[in-house]
Design an enzyme around this catalytic site. Structure first.
Site, PDB file in Angstrom:
ATOM      1  N   ASP A   1       5.002  -7.252  13.654  1.00 11.10           N
ATOM      2  CA  ASP A   1       4.176  -6.529  12.682  1.00 11.10           C
ATOM      3  C   ASP A   1       2.968  -5.896  13.381  1.00 11.10           C
ATOM      4  O   ASP A   1       2.124  -6.596  13.924  1.00 11.10           O
ATOM      5  CB  ASP A   1       3.713  -7.496  11.590  1.00 11.10           C
ATOM      6  CG  ASP A   1       3.103  -6.801  10.381  1.00 11.10           C
ATOM      7  OD1 ASP A   1       2.659  -5.644  10.522  1.00 11.10           O
ATOM      8  OD2 ASP A   1       3.075  -7.434   9.306  1.00 11.10           O
TER       9      ASP A   1
ATOM     10  N   PHE B   1       0.835  -1.196   0.000  1.00 13.24           N
ATOM     11  CA  PHE B   1       0.000   0.000   0.000  1.00 13.24           C
ATOM     12  C   PHE B   1       0.877   1.255   0.000  1.00 13.24           C
ATOM     13  O   PHE B   1       1.814   1.369   0.791  1.00 13.24           O
ATOM     14  CB  PHE B   1      -0.893  -0.025   1.241  1.00 13.24           C
ATOM     15  CG  PHE B   1      -1.979   0.999   1.259  1.00 13.24           C
ATOM     16  CD1 PHE B   1      -2.970   1.020   0.290  1.00 13.24           C
ATOM     17  CD2 PHE B   1      -2.033   1.949   2.281  1.00 13.24           C
ATOM     18  CE1 PHE B   1      -3.992   1.956   0.325  1.00 13.24           C
ATOM     19  CE2 PHE B   1      -3.046   2.894   2.324  1.00 13.24           C
ATOM     20  CZ  PHE B   1      -4.028   2.901   1.342  1.00 13.24           C
TER      21      PHE B   1
ATOM     22  N   HIS C   1       6.724  -5.157   9.967  1.00 11.16           N
ATOM     23  CA  HIS C   1       5.947  -5.268   8.724  1.00 11.16           C
ATOM     24  C   HIS C   1       6.804  -5.017   7.483  1.00 11.16           C
ATOM     25  O   HIS C   1       6.586  -5.618   6.437  1.00 11.16           O
ATOM     26  CB  HIS C   1       4.802  -4.256   8.768  1.00 11.16           C
ATOM     27  CG  HIS C   1       3.870  -4.325   7.602  1.00 11.16           C
ATOM     28  ND1 HIS C   1       3.027  -5.400   7.385  1.00 11.16           N
ATOM     29  CD2 HIS C   1       3.656  -3.454   6.574  1.00 11.16           C
ATOM     30  CE1 HIS C   1       2.319  -5.191   6.279  1.00 11.16           C
ATOM     31  NE2 HIS C   1       2.678  -4.029   5.772  1.00 11.16           N
TER      32      HIS C   1
ATOM     33  N   SER D   1       2.613  -6.935   1.874  1.00 11.28           N
ATOM     34  CA  SER D   1       1.506  -6.212   2.500  1.00 11.28           C
ATOM     35  C   SER D   1       0.238  -6.308   1.645  1.00 11.28           C
ATOM     36  O   SER D   1      -0.287  -7.398   1.431  1.00 11.28           O
ATOM     37  CB  SER D   1       1.929  -4.762   2.747  1.00 11.28           C
ATOM     38  OG  SER D   1       1.000  -4.083   3.539  1.00 11.28           O
ATOM     39  N   MET D   2      -0.245  -5.182   1.120  1.00 12.72           N
ATOM     40  CA  MET D   2      -1.415  -5.213   0.249  1.00 12.72           C
ATOM     41  C   MET D   2      -1.127  -6.079  -0.982  1.00 12.72           C
ATOM     42  O   MET D   2      -2.005  -6.763  -1.495  1.00 12.72           O
ATOM     43  CB  MET D   2      -1.769  -3.789  -0.184  1.00 12.72           C
ATOM     44  CG  MET D   2      -3.172  -3.612  -0.717  1.00 12.72           C
ATOM     45  SD  MET D   2      -4.413  -3.542   0.588  1.00 12.72           S
ATOM     46  CE  MET D   2      -4.135  -1.893   1.225  1.00 12.72           C
TER      47      MET D   2
END
Length: 316
Positions: free
Chosen positions: A231, A117, A263, A185-186
């Site tokens: 995270d 993201f 993260h 992530s995303m």
């Protein structure tokens, strides 16, 4: 066939036991002929074994792996790269293709990697040459928008793979049946979406993944989920762990939780991430069972691994 052991009371091999005479030694010429024949048969057996091994694993690329080779910053292949303009493609935002320079080893499997993201491909660019040097064609992508959600990122990963195999300048170097996806992530959530939409994918590696969908019973692609114990953006308890546990128990799947990591751990050079990503992609995109040794038995907890779960041995 090996002869049965000679009884203690029997004459030694190569001698005659005629009564009242000295043992007669087998002629040297005949002995040398027999030895030469045995050596030739041994060489033929070795040759045939090598042919059989190659036939069993036709997609093996590169030398036999070692812990040092899969932890190294670069593998055995020299790598070239080319930029893909956003204006020249549809379905994703362009990117960079990394590929083995040689064409003498035949085709390679391919992997598309999405950033997270608000991020660009630069956040996952370290994986491009690292994976390509191990024998893959890799594209790190920019997304259509840095605010894209996982479903869109999954579509873009598949569009990038289609571009690689159908119209890219390296399409002849790729085996279109041996494809995988990765993402951070995303983008990691997007790799799950891509696997759901295209079950023919051979491997998926979501890196500290984020997704509002917590259950993935429909996944058929061998999947390595990588989480991080520190995270706070996509905590493993509400993202990586439920993603992993919701997958079919018969699936080739694994859960790697990084120790002392956050993260953003997969966005810079990380030996643990690379080591198990290389092993997973080799094992399932290339069906290269030489890499099974790094995945089974399950790696133990260590200074870099909080825990590792999975099913062993792997099938297929």
């Amino acid at each position: 066939m090996q002869a049965s052991p000679t009884p203690v009371s029997s004459p030694a091999p190569g001698f005659s036991a005629r009564a009242g005479s000295a043992p007669r030694r087998r002629p040297r010429g005949r002995l040398m002929t027999l030895l030469a024949t045995a050596a030739a048969l041994a060489g033929l057996t070795t040759s045939l074994t090598g042919v059989a091994d190659a036939a069993d694993n036709p997609y093996e690329r590169g030398p036999a792996p070692t812990t040092a080779s899969i932890e190294a910053a670069r593998g055995s292949y020299a790598v070239s790269q080319t930029t893909v303009s956003r204006a020249g493609v549809t379905g994703f935002g362009g990117g960079t293709v990394y590929y083995p320079t040689t064409t003498s080893d035949g085709t390679f499997g391919a992997v598309a990697i999405s950033p997270g993201f608000t991020a660009s491909q630069s956040s996952v660019s370290w994986l491009g040459p690292r994976l390509a040097s191990q024998g893959f064609v890799v594209i790190t992508i920019d997304t259509l928008s840095t605010l894209d959600q996982p479903a869109s990122r999954g579509d873009q990963l598949l569009a990038a793979l289609d571009y690689l195999t159908q119209s890219s300048s390296v399409r002849t170097r790729i085996d279109s049946t041996r494809l995988g996806v990765m993402g951070h992530s995303m983008g990691g959530g997007g790799s799950l979406e891509a696997s759901k939409d295209r079950p023919s994918l051979q491997a998926s590696i979501p890196l500290t993944p984020w997704n509002t969908d917590k259950t993935w019973p429909e996944i058929k692609t061998p999947t390595l989920v990588v989480g991080a114990d520190g995270d706070t953006v996509a905590p493993v308890s509400s993202h990586a762990e439920p993603f992993y546990t919701s997958m079919p128990s018969v699936l080739n799947r694994a859960y790697l939780e990084l120790n002392g990591a956050t993260h953003s751990a997969p966005t810079s050079s990380n030996t643990t991430v690379a080591k198990y990503s290389v092993s997973w992609l080799k094992r399932f995109i290339d069906n290269d069972t030489r890499y099974e040794q790094f995945l089974c038995p399950l790696p133990p907890a260590s200074t870099t691994i909080e825990e590792y779960r999975g099913n062993c041995p792997h099938t297929g």
